[in-house]
Scaffold this motif. Sequence first.
Motif, PDB file in Angstrom:
ATOM      1  N   MET A   1       2.387   0.150  -2.229  1.00 33.19           N
ATOM      2  CA  MET A   1       3.097   0.956  -3.220  1.00 33.19           C
ATOM      3  C   MET A   1       2.507   2.352  -3.260  1.00 33.19           C
ATOM      4  O   MET A   1       1.291   2.521  -3.134  1.00 33.19           O
ATOM      5  N   SER A   2       3.357   3.346  -3.468  1.00 27.93           N
ATOM      6  CA  SER A   2       2.893   4.721  -3.491  1.00 27.93           C
ATOM      7  C   SER A   2       2.130   5.007  -4.778  1.00 27.93           C
ATOM      8  O   SER A   2       2.146   4.231  -5.732  1.00 27.93           O
ATOM      9  N   ASN A   3       1.447   6.160  -4.805  1.00 31.88           N
ATOM     10  CA  ASN A   3       0.693   6.560  -5.981  1.00 31.88           C
ATOM     11  C   ASN A   3       1.491   7.509  -6.873  1.00 31.88           C
ATOM     12  O   ASN A   3       0.932   8.130  -7.774  1.00 31.88           O
ATOM     13  N   MET A   4       2.789   7.639  -6.616  1.00 33.03           N
ATOM     14  CA  MET A   4       3.605   8.537  -7.428  1.00 33.03           C
ATOM     15  C   MET A   4       3.704   8.033  -8.859  1.00 33.03           C
ATOM     16  O   MET A   4       3.740   6.830  -9.114  1.00 33.03           O
ATOM     17  N   ILE A   5       3.715   8.966  -9.796  1.00 34.81           N
ATOM     18  CA  ILE A   5       3.823   8.638 -11.210  1.00 34.81           C
ATOM     19  C   ILE A   5       5.206   9.049 -11.710  1.00 34.81           C
ATOM     20  O   ILE A   5       5.617  10.203 -11.553  1.00 34.81           O
TER      21      ILE A   5
END
Length: 246
Positions: A1-5
């Motif tokens: 999973m990406s670290n985008m918020i």
Amino acid sequence: MSNMIYADLAGKVAVVTGAGGGIGRAVAAALRAQGAIVVATDRDAGAMSGVDADCRELDVTQAKAARALAAAVASQYGAVDIWINNAGFMARAPALDIDEAAWQRTMDINLKGTFFGAQAAARHMIAQGGGVIINLSSYAGVKPRPNCADYAAAKAGVAHLTQCLALEWSPKGVRVNAIAPGFIETPMSSWMHGDAGTYAEYVERLPARRMGQPAEIADAALYLASQASSYVTGHVLLVDGGVSKT
């Protein structure tokens, strides 16, 4: 999973169907990680063991059950902000071997379940002033493939249904989009990645030269659920490693 918020997802009320499977679990976990209130559903409550969410039984083939669930969620949490029609079913078989019962089961879970889930969610979303519906189609609904004529037809129906619903509901504040996964490593695709020879054969055909992971579908769901995609509706997002282009 990406670290985008996706800060705007915090506190949103999200329903994920078919949460006992590989993609459903990943989507539910990704939404929880962004601070959403997640109601995870599956026809088999035991399949959702370990899912960090409000887990409830739901047979998506029963329209009344979908309506009851949507009403219960809206009553308990005050809204239905995101509804993800992820529940799906595929039984690989040559077209000549698909009987009426098999055809109907595939259509009921994949297409009927998607429509009535979306309808149940939309009633509340329109009343509350907006929401997001995400349907799970498949690359098989875009590109013909053998040994799954019923599944491919159902998923093609989901893709077209998504666009029809977007035309009707987007003016009322409800965005409707779909994700079309390619070959993803889940229990449903174990017929392929469970055998080294078969796995190598299929991977060689994929432009990405690997199968996708459930978390990569979850990342697409986060994007479509958030305001990052606020001007996106009626779209079928292929997340397939390029296989639909071969």
